[in-house]
Design a protein around this motif. Structure first.
Motif, PDB file in Angstrom:
ATOM      1  N   GLY A   8       0.777  -1.224   0.000  1.00 10.31           N
ATOM      2  CA  GLY A   8       0.000   0.000   0.000  1.00 10.31           C
ATOM      3  C   GLY A   8       0.806   1.270   0.000  1.00 10.31           C
ATOM      4  O   GLY A   8       0.238   2.370  -0.107  1.00 10.31           O
ATOM      5  N   ALA A   9       2.137   1.171   0.109  1.00  7.87           N
ATOM      6  CA  ALA A   9       2.990   2.365   0.117  1.00  7.87           C
ATOM      7  C   ALA A   9       3.154   2.898  -1.303  1.00  7.87           C
ATOM      8  O   ALA A   9       3.031   2.161  -2.280  1.00  7.87           O
ATOM      9  N   PRO A  10       3.423   4.193  -1.447  1.00  4.65           N
ATOM     10  CA  PRO A  10       3.674   4.744  -2.779  1.00  4.65           C
ATOM     11  C   PRO A  10       4.911   4.089  -3.396  1.00  4.65           C
ATOM     12  O   PRO A  10       5.809   3.630  -2.681  1.00  4.65           O
ATOM     13  N   PRO A  11       4.992   4.049  -4.727  1.00  8.09           N
ATOM     14  CA  PRO A  11       6.167   3.466  -5.372  1.00  8.09           C
ATOM     15  C   PRO A  11       7.445   4.201  -4.971  1.00  8.09           C
ATOM     16  O   PRO A  11       7.476   5.427  -4.895  1.00  8.09           O
ATOM     17  N   ALA A  12       8.499   3.415  -4.716  1.00  7.61           N
ATOM     18  CA  ALA A  12       9.811   3.989  -4.413  1.00  7.61           C
ATOM     19  C   ALA A  12      10.677   4.048  -5.666  1.00  7.61           C
ATOM     20  O   ALA A  12      11.544   4.916  -5.785  1.00  7.61           O
ATOM     21  N   SER A  13      10.414   3.145  -6.594  1.00  6.60           N
ATOM     22  CA  SER A  13      11.185   3.105  -7.840  1.00  6.60           C
ATOM     23  C   SER A  13      10.489   2.179  -8.819  1.00  6.60           C
ATOM     24  O   SER A  13       9.545   1.454  -8.463  1.00  6.60           O
ATOM     25  N   TYR A  14      10.979   2.219 -10.041  1.00  2.51           N
ATOM     26  CA  TYR A  14      10.462   1.357 -11.102  1.00  2.51           C
ATOM     27  C   TYR A  14      11.655   0.761 -11.857  1.00  2.51           C
ATOM     28  O   TYR A  14      12.731   1.373 -11.929  1.00  2.51           O
ATOM     29  N   ALA A  15      11.453  -0.413 -12.433  1.00  6.29           N
ATOM     30  CA  ALA A  15      12.452  -1.025 -13.297  1.00  6.29           C
ATOM     31  C   ALA A  15      11.722  -1.605 -14.494  1.00  6.29           C
ATOM     32  O   ALA A  15      10.608  -2.127 -14.357  1.00  6.29           O
ATOM     33  N   GLY A  16      12.311  -1.481 -15.656  1.00  2.11           N
ATOM     34  CA  GLY A  16      11.601  -1.930 -16.846  1.00  2.11           C
ATOM     35  C   GLY A  16      12.497  -2.536 -17.894  1.00  2.11           C
ATOM     36  O   GLY A  16      13.718  -2.385 -17.877  1.00  2.11           O
ATOM     37  N   MET A  17      11.863  -3.245 -18.815  1.00  2.00           N
ATOM     38  CA  MET A  17      12.530  -3.769 -20.002  1.00  2.00           C
ATOM     39  C   MET A  17      11.566  -3.648 -21.173  1.00  2.00           C
ATOM     40  O   MET A  17      10.366  -3.904 -21.038  1.00  2.00           O
ATOM     41  N   GLU A  18      12.094  -3.209 -22.299  1.00  3.67           N
ATOM     42  CA  GLU A  18      11.287  -2.981 -23.493  1.00  3.67           C
ATOM     43  C   GLU A  18      12.045  -3.496 -24.710  1.00  3.67           C
ATOM     44  O   GLU A  18      13.263  -3.340 -24.800  1.00  3.67           O
ATOM     45  N   ALA A  19      11.329  -4.120 -25.636  1.00  6.78           N
ATOM     46  CA  ALA A  19      11.938  -4.616 -26.875  1.00  6.78           C
ATOM     47  C   ALA A  19      11.450  -3.779 -28.052  1.00  6.78           C
ATOM     48  O   ALA A  19      10.242  -3.600 -28.227  1.00  6.78           O
ATOM     49  N   ARG A  20      12.404  -3.275 -28.813  1.00  9.06           N
ATOM     50  CA  ARG A  20      12.081  -2.530 -30.029  1.00  9.06           C
ATOM     51  C   ARG A  20      12.979  -2.997 -31.158  1.00  9.06           C
ATOM     52  O   ARG A  20      14.172  -3.264 -30.949  1.00  9.06           O
ATOM     53  N   ALA A  21      12.415  -3.056 -32.353  1.00  5.79           N
ATOM     54  CA  ALA A  21      13.174  -3.525 -33.515  1.00  5.79           C
ATOM     55  C   ALA A  21      14.448  -2.704 -33.684  1.00  5.79           C
ATOM     56  O   ALA A  21      14.413  -1.470 -33.640  1.00  5.79           O
ATOM     57  N   GLY A  22      15.567  -3.399 -33.844  1.00  6.78           N
ATOM     58  CA  GLY A  22      16.839  -2.740 -34.102  1.00  6.78           C
ATOM     59  C   GLY A  22      17.645  -2.395 -32.879  1.00  6.78           C
ATOM     60  O   GLY A  22      18.842  -2.096 -32.994  1.00  6.78           O
ATOM     61  N   TRP A  23      17.042  -2.444 -31.693  1.00  3.83           N
ATOM     62  CA  TRP A  23      17.777  -2.053 -30.497  1.00  3.83           C
ATOM     63  C   TRP A  23      18.959  -2.982 -30.209  1.00  3.83           C
ATOM     64  O   TRP A  23      19.979  -2.551 -29.687  1.00  3.83           O
ATOM     65  N   GLY A  24      18.829  -4.242 -30.550  1.00  2.00           N
ATOM     66  CA  GLY A  24      19.896  -5.180 -30.236  1.00  2.00           C
ATOM     67  C   GLY A  24      21.154  -4.992 -31.066  1.00  2.00           C
ATOM     68  O   GLY A  24      22.225  -5.459 -30.679  1.00  2.00           O
ATOM     69  N   ALA A  25      21.043  -4.293 -32.186  1.00  3.11           N
ATOM     70  CA  ALA A  25      22.184  -4.162 -33.089  1.00  3.11           C
ATOM     71  C   ALA A  25      23.371  -3.471 -32.444  1.00  3.11           C
ATOM     72  O   ALA A  25      24.524  -3.729 -32.809  1.00  3.11           O
ATOM     73  N   ALA A  26      23.121  -2.591 -31.488  1.00  5.35           N
ATOM     74  CA  ALA A  26      24.200  -1.834 -30.856  1.00  5.35           C
ATOM     75  C   ALA A  26      24.795  -2.542 -29.645  1.00  5.35           C
ATOM     76  O   ALA A  26      25.713  -2.008 -29.020  1.00  5.35           O
ATOM     77  N   VAL A  27      24.317  -3.739 -29.316  1.00  3.23           N
ATOM     78  CA  VAL A  27      24.751  -4.454 -28.115  1.00  3.23           C
ATOM     79  C   VAL A  27      25.707  -5.575 -28.501  1.00  3.23           C
ATOM     80  O   VAL A  27      25.442  -6.317 -29.456  1.00  3.23           O
ATOM     81  N   PRO A  28      26.837  -5.751 -27.799  1.00  3.50           N
ATOM     82  CA  PRO A  28      27.757  -6.856 -28.100  1.00  3.50           C
ATOM     83  C   PRO A  28      27.047  -8.198 -28.074  1.00  3.50           C
ATOM     84  O   PRO A  28      26.163  -8.440 -27.237  1.00  3.50           O
ATOM     85  N   ALA A  29      27.425  -9.084 -28.980  1.00  2.00           N
ATOM     86  CA  ALA A  29      26.725 -10.362 -29.140  1.00  2.00           C
ATOM     87  C   ALA A  29      26.725 -11.187 -27.862  1.00  2.00           C
ATOM     88  O   ALA A  29      25.745 -11.887 -27.576  1.00  2.00           O
ATOM     89  N   LEU A  30      27.797 -11.137 -27.074  1.00  2.00           N
ATOM     90  CA  LEU A  30      27.884 -11.958 -25.871  1.00  2.00           C
ATOM     91  C   LEU A  30      26.815 -11.624 -24.844  1.00  2.00           C
ATOM     92  O   LEU A  30      26.472 -12.468 -24.018  1.00  2.00           O
ATOM     93  N   ILE A  31      26.305 -10.402 -24.860  1.00  2.84           N
ATOM     94  CA  ILE A  31      25.294 -10.003 -23.870  1.00  2.84           C
ATOM     95  C   ILE A  31      24.017  -9.499 -24.531  1.00  2.84           C
ATOM     96  O   ILE A  31      23.159  -8.928 -23.861  1.00  2.84           O
ATOM     97  N   ARG A  32      23.858  -9.706 -25.824  1.00  7.13           N
ATOM     98  CA  ARG A  32      22.668  -9.233 -26.536  1.00  7.13           C
ATOM     99  C   ARG A  32      21.467 -10.095 -26.187  1.00  7.13           C
ATOM    100  O   ARG A  32      21.500 -11.319 -26.301  1.00  7.13           O
TER     101      ARG A  32
END
Length: 267
Positions: free
Chosen positions: A191-215
């Motif tokens: 019931g307490a107000p939010p202290a923080s948020y965490a998120g993940m979102e997938a969009r076309a092309g976003w993975g291209a800039a990420v090294p393959a080992l952690i993509r």
């Protein structure tokens, strides 16, 4: 995404990639190795290492060790320890699990051949983290989202929401597509107000800039404060590495809970 107070699988626990830390107490000291033959970045893919340890192997984060100038034999021992589970770190375990012996030796030889001072580090010269967040706080939250899982840890509550694209795919038993958004609301108590948020979102092309080992496909990770302002100091390399082993689950730790809620199996 893990249950409990979520920081995206330990994303902001910056003691993540610890290749250069002290050797395991149980390991014998390796025999002295010959001076490494200098290698170039063109000979071995070092981008996955650079995301956390710096472009020249000199880390900007006091909790992440330098790789430049380390003994190659020592680096190989640490990678092997992460791979076989005798040294534990979720980010490094995910990276090491993908490496062959030849790749470990190549990476170790490369970093061992670099000057310990690192010279000019491109990441240090640049403003912001090596892999910055691109995800914006979702404008449609909470009206366009479905609460699918709630967890309580030591009194703190995390509520996990998914947008319509993610729910539809989960209901149909399909991998989560581009356009999917997962958002976690962290509360200090019920019931307490939010202290923080965490998120993940997938969009076309976003993975291209990420090294393959952690993509992670096209997923991008972000954390937000109580006012929904994104933390632009987050280097999401740790988030990416932590979620990487969850490829079979669309890189989402709670995909099973999402599918159960979407199909009504959780009721």
């Amino acid at each position: 995404m893990r249950a409990g107070t979520i920081a995206l699988g330990g994303a902001v626990a910056l003691a993540a990639a610890a290749l250069g830390g002290r050797a395991l107490a149980s390991q014998a000291a390796p025999a002295a190795a010959a001076t490494p033959v200098p290698m170039t970045a063109a000979q071995v893919d070092v981008t996955g290492c650079q995301a956390c340890h710096g472009a020249n192997g000199v880390s900007r984060n006091q909790h992440v060790p330098n790789l430049a100038g380390q003994q190659a034999a020592y680096l190989v021992l640490q990678l092997q320890a992460f791979k076989n589970g005798t040294r534990r770190n979720s980010s490094m375990e995910a990276v090491a699990a993908q490496l062959s012996d030849a790749e470990m030796n190549a990476l170790a030889q490369y970093w061992g051949s670099q000057p310990a001072g690192g010279g000019m580090d491109a990441h240090a010269a640049a403003a912001g983290p090596a892999i910055p967040s691109r995800m914006a706080f979702p404008a449609g939250f909470p009206n366009d989202f479905t609460l699918y899982h709630t967890a309580t840890t030591n009194g703190a509550v995390s509520e996990q929401y998914a947008n319509a694209a993610a729910v539809a795919a989960a209901r149909a038993g399909r991998p989560l597509p581009d356009g999917s958004v997962i958002l976690v609301v962290n509360r200090p108590g019920a019931g307490a107000p939010p202290a923080s948020y965490a998120g993940m979102e997938a969009r076309a092309g976003w993975g291209a800039a990420v090294p393959a080992l952690i993509r992670d496909g096209n997923w991008d990770f972000a954390v937000f404060n109580a006012q929904r302002v994104r933390n632009d100091g987050l280097n999401q390399a740790q988030c990416l590495a932590c979620h990487h082993p969850q490829a079979a689950n669309s890189h989402v730790f709670t995909l099973a809970e999402l599918r159960a809620a979407a199909t009504g199996a959780g009721h």
